[in-house]
Scaffold this active site. Sequence first.
Site, PDB file in Angstrom:
ATOM      1  N   LYS A 255       2.558   2.349   2.432  1.00  0.00           N
ATOM      2  CA  LYS A 255       2.351   3.016   3.717  1.00  0.00           C
ATOM      3  C   LYS A 255       3.457   2.561   4.657  1.00  0.00           C
ATOM      4  CE  LYS A 255      -2.226   4.534   4.864  1.00  0.00           C
ATOM      5  NZ  LYS A 255      -3.345   4.426   5.805  1.00  0.00           N
TER       6      LYS A 255
ATOM      7  N   LYS B 151       0.838  -1.222   0.000  1.00  0.00           N
ATOM      8  CA  LYS B 151       0.000   0.000   0.000  1.00  0.00           C
ATOM      9  C   LYS B 151       0.865   1.261   0.000  1.00  0.00           C
ATOM     10  CE  LYS B 151      -2.666  -0.631   3.688  1.00  0.00           C
ATOM     11  NZ  LYS B 151      -3.818  -0.400   4.597  1.00  0.00           N
TER      12      LYS B 151
HETATM   13  N1  C2G Z   1     -10.607   6.634   9.294  1.00  0.00           N
HETATM   14  C1  C2G Z   1     -11.644   7.499   9.668  1.00  0.00           C
HETATM   15  N2  C2G Z   1     -11.348   8.754  10.044  1.00  0.00           N
HETATM   16  C2  C2G Z   1     -10.065   9.192  10.066  1.00  0.00           C
HETATM   17  C3  C2G Z   1      -9.013   8.331   9.704  1.00  0.00           C
HETATM   18  C4  C2G Z   1      -9.313   7.036   9.321  1.00  0.00           C
HETATM   19  O1  C2G Z   1     -12.826   7.108   9.652  1.00  0.00           O
HETATM   20  N3  C2G Z   1      -9.829  10.475  10.449  1.00  0.00           N
HETATM   21  C5  C2G Z   1     -10.956   5.272   8.881  1.00  0.00           C
HETATM   22  C6  C2G Z   1     -10.563   4.966   7.440  1.00  0.00           C
HETATM   23  O2  C2G Z   1     -11.560   5.459   6.538  1.00  0.00           O
HETATM   24  C7  C2G Z   1     -10.478   3.444   7.449  1.00  0.00           C
HETATM   25  C8  C2G Z   1     -10.000   3.141   8.883  1.00  0.00           C
HETATM   26  O3  C2G Z   1     -10.240   4.328   9.657  1.00  0.00           O
HETATM   27  O4  C2G Z   1     -11.781   2.879   7.254  1.00  0.00           O
HETATM   28  C9  C2G Z   1      -8.531   2.775   8.938  1.00  0.00           C
HETATM   29  O5  C2G Z   1      -7.796   3.834   8.340  1.00  0.00           O
HETATM   30  P1  C2G Z   1      -6.336   3.490   7.734  1.00  0.00           P
HETATM   31  O6  C2G Z   1      -5.544   2.781   8.756  1.00  0.00           O
HETATM   32  O7  C2G Z   1      -5.816   4.710   7.074  1.00  0.00           O
HETATM   33  O8  C2G Z   1      -6.756   2.410   6.627  1.00  0.00           O
HETATM   34  P2  C2G Z   1      -6.309   2.351   5.099  1.00  0.00           P
HETATM   35  O9  C2G Z   1      -4.848   2.554   4.972  1.00  0.00           O
HETATM   36  O10 C2G Z   1      -7.238   3.202   4.349  1.00  0.00           O
HETATM   37  O11 C2G Z   1      -6.521   0.779   4.784  1.00  0.00           O
HETATM   38  O12 C2G Z   1      -7.968  -2.902   2.222  1.00  0.00           O
HETATM   39  C10 C2G Z   1      -8.326  -1.673   2.826  1.00  0.00           C
HETATM   40  C11 C2G Z   1      -7.128  -0.959   3.375  1.00  0.00           C
HETATM   41  O13 C2G Z   1      -6.358  -1.807   4.204  1.00  0.00           O
HETATM   42  C12 C2G Z   1      -7.607   0.267   4.131  1.00  0.00           C
END
Ligand code: C2G
Length: 128
Positions: free
Chosen positions: A46, A44
Amino acid sequence: MKKVITYGTFDLLHWGHIRLLQRAKALGDYLIVALSSDNFNQIKSKKSYHSYDERKMMLESIRYVDLVIPEETWDQKADDIKEFKVDTFVMGDDWIGQFDYLHPLCSVVYLPRTEGISTTKIKTELGR
Ligand code: C2G
């Protein structure tokens, strides 16, 4: 028992993550979090501050979370939903539409992201 699943990296756990997990749990009785492995984070592009084991331990300490499993690939979701007999798939709405293909298997819900907080914001403001 109504099962819910969500996916993510959940690095530098913050109140936006917690609000997502809280609302996801409210959609059922049992919440599974598929947590991005360190390898999958690389896919990803990340970079997590905390390792998978550290992020897993923190998620397991949250009252809304019932089970944490590893997320290793983009396309494991359908198998996970079948294996764990999931009723509802939940993601923040930054992913809106991306997972509609899962519809035949379960309901797909996108929840509004929490404004004003993100892992990137934390890192930037702490000067990392
Ligand atoms: N999230 C949120 N509000 C934020 C930050 C994050 O609602 N201020 C939510 C994101 O939308 C996501 C979850 O928290 O649903 C986890 O966020 P991340 O760890 O950034 O996930 P991401 O990298 O988007 O991974 O296969 C799907 C991916 O693994 C999603």
